[in-house]
Write a protein that holds these residues in place. Structure first.
Motif, PDB file in Angstrom:
ATOM      1  N   TRP A  95      57.907  28.152  36.343  1.00  0.00           N
ATOM      2  CA  TRP A  95      58.128  28.219  34.593  1.00  0.00           C
ATOM      3  C   TRP A  95      57.849  29.632  34.192  1.00  0.00           C
ATOM      4  O   TRP A  95      58.626  30.097  33.349  1.00  0.00           O
ATOM      5  CB  TRP A  95      57.241  27.225  34.102  1.00  0.00           C
ATOM      6  N   ASN A  96      56.839  30.262  34.769  1.00  0.00           N
ATOM      7  CA  ASN A  96      56.488  31.599  34.315  1.00  0.00           C
ATOM      8  C   ASN A  96      57.555  32.786  34.525  1.00  0.00           C
ATOM      9  O   ASN A  96      58.101  33.674  33.713  1.00  0.00           O
ATOM     10  CB  ASN A  96      55.500  32.132  35.006  1.00  0.00           C
ATOM     11  N   TYR A  97      58.276  32.492  35.738  1.00  0.00           N
ATOM     12  CA  TYR A  97      59.369  33.347  36.034  1.00  0.00           C
ATOM     13  C   TYR A  97      60.512  33.057  35.003  1.00  0.00           C
ATOM     14  O   TYR A  97      61.232  34.002  34.349  1.00  0.00           O
ATOM     15  CB  TYR A  97      59.938  33.154  37.184  1.00  0.00           C
ATOM     16  N   PHE A  98      61.029  31.812  34.767  1.00  0.00           N
ATOM     17  CA  PHE A  98      62.014  31.307  33.721  1.00  0.00           C
ATOM     18  C   PHE A  98      61.701  31.999  32.481  1.00  0.00           C
ATOM     19  O   PHE A  98      62.623  32.416  31.744  1.00  0.00           O
ATOM     20  CB  PHE A  98      62.353  29.782  33.855  1.00  0.00           C
ATOM     21  N   SER A  99      60.456  31.459  31.874  1.00  0.00           N
ATOM     22  CA  SER A  99      60.125  31.823  30.504  1.00  0.00           C
ATOM     23  C   SER A  99      60.040  33.312  30.421  1.00  0.00           C
ATOM     24  O   SER A  99      60.369  33.793  29.315  1.00  0.00           O
ATOM     25  CB  SER A  99      58.814  31.229  30.289  1.00  0.00           C
ATOM     26  N   ASP A 100      59.564  34.333  31.390  1.00  0.00           N
ATOM     27  CA  ASP A 100      59.369  35.663  31.112  1.00  0.00           C
ATOM     28  C   ASP A 100      60.929  36.162  31.042  1.00  0.00           C
ATOM     29  O   ASP A 100      61.177  37.062  30.122  1.00  0.00           O
ATOM     30  CB  ASP A 100      58.709  36.173  32.316  1.00  0.00           C
ATOM     31  N   ASN A 134      60.928  40.857  36.501  1.00  0.00           N
ATOM     32  CA  ASN A 134      60.077  39.802  36.722  1.00  0.00           C
ATOM     33  C   ASN A 134      60.068  39.167  38.054  1.00  0.00           C
ATOM     34  O   ASN A 134      59.150  38.501  38.216  1.00  0.00           O
ATOM     35  CB  ASN A 134      60.726  38.770  35.713  1.00  0.00           C
ATOM     36  N   LEU A 135      60.719  39.676  38.933  1.00  0.00           N
ATOM     37  CA  LEU A 135      60.617  38.991  40.211  1.00  0.00           C
ATOM     38  C   LEU A 135      59.232  39.899  40.952  1.00  0.00           C
ATOM     39  O   LEU A 135      58.732  38.869  41.857  1.00  0.00           O
ATOM     40  CB  LEU A 135      61.788  39.666  41.110  1.00  0.00           C
ATOM     41  N   VAL A 136      58.914  40.738  40.414  1.00  0.00           N
ATOM     42  CA  VAL A 136      57.633  41.285  41.025  1.00  0.00           C
ATOM     43  C   VAL A 136      56.510  40.750  40.643  1.00  0.00           C
ATOM     44  O   VAL A 136      55.738  40.011  41.572  1.00  0.00           O
ATOM     45  CB  VAL A 136      57.363  42.774  40.494  1.00  0.00           C
TER      46      VAL A 136
END
Length: 287
Positions: A95-100, A134-136
């Motif tokens: 979720w964090n990756y998507f929301s970021d 955001n991949l990092v």
């Protein structure tokens, strides 16, 4: 006599006449600028912080602990037979990756109006750099998830188990799907907010509400049948379920549900790019 021959120049800037004149070749030609923006985002965000990149670990750890205490212990919500910490951390990581990707892309025009108004480069470079940078953070949180999986493998919890399944091969595809969905929604929102700035204040709140409409704090099997169909309409639900099934062996994974997420994500991305492409022509006059 002067001849107008575009082949004599490395770059020719023309007025666009079509919504679909996106010029992906220009995006590829400016790929070095994309990675420069990625480096800038990473360095500038943590340059004046005490803990620096450790915040990548701290946020998901504390969120997992809070979710475990509130939803796992107090509310006693099922974790599908997996350790509560692993159940919540897998959902939080995805979720964090998507929301970021969504929230940071949704303010691209507002945050970069100064740059956009001074120099030419393919505007799509900026939101793409956000997705890549955001991949990092996602990679660091994924390492945390793997470390926690190793811990629970060495020190198993009674009546709780997990195992990696064949769906792990879908992992790169799931990451790409989350990126495309977040990028598409972000492009639509940033285009709309150039005219309707009130929407900016609703994005963060809306993303938080959307999280509760996704299977982050509860499994899909826990939901009442009458409400289940509405949760499944959320394209992030099949992605999170497949993500959890890949790493923990629990979750409702099917080709049909993933196909649904793919179709919805591509449609949203298409409209996002088209709307972004239209808005970038005159957004400086309205922002």
């Amino acid at each position: 006599m002067l001849q107008n021959n575009d082949s004599n120049w490395d770059l020719v800037i023309k007025g666009r006449t079509s919504l679909f004149d996106i010029k992906f070749k220009d995006v590829w030609a400016y790929r070095d600028l994309l990675f420069m923006f990625v480096k800038r985002d990473f360095v500038s965000f943590y340059k004046q912080t005490v803990l620096g990149p450790l915040w990548f670990f701290i946020q998901p750890i504390f969120t997992t602990l809070v979710f475990t205490f509130v939803f796992g212990n107090l509310a006693n919500i099922s974790s599908d037979g997996t350790p509560h910490q692993l159940f919540y951390l897998t959902g939080i990581t995805a979720w964090n990756y998507f929301s970021d990707c969504l929230t940071k892309t949704s303010t691209v025009f507002k945050d970069n109006a100064g740059i956009f108004g001074k120099v030419y480069f393919p505007r799509l470079i900026m939101p793409l750099s956000i997705v890549v940078s955001n991949l990092v953070r996602f990679g660091v949180q994924l390492v945390l998830l793997l470390l926690m999986m190793i811990y629970f493998a060495l020190f198993p919890v009674e009546k709780a188990s997990f195992h990696i399944t064949h769906a792990i091969w879908f992992f790169p595809f799931l990451v790409l799907l989350m990126a495309l969905l977040g990028l598409g929604l972000g492009l639509i929102i940033t285009a709309i907010t150039t005219k309707y700035k009130d929407l900016t204040f609703l994005v963060t709140f809306g993303v938080q509400l959307l999280m509760y409409g996704t299977t982050i704090i509860y499994p899909l099997s826990y939901i009442n049948t009458s409400y289940k169909k509405y949760i499944e309409l959320n394209p992030m639900t099949p992605i999170v379920e497949c993500f959890r099934y890949a790493f923990l062996g629990k979750g409702e994974f099917s080709v049909y549900s993933i196909t649904y997420s793919v179709v919805v994500s591509l449609i949203i991305l298409f409209f996002g790019i088209v709307i972004f492409n239209k808005t970038e022509k005159n957004f400086v006059d309205t922002i």
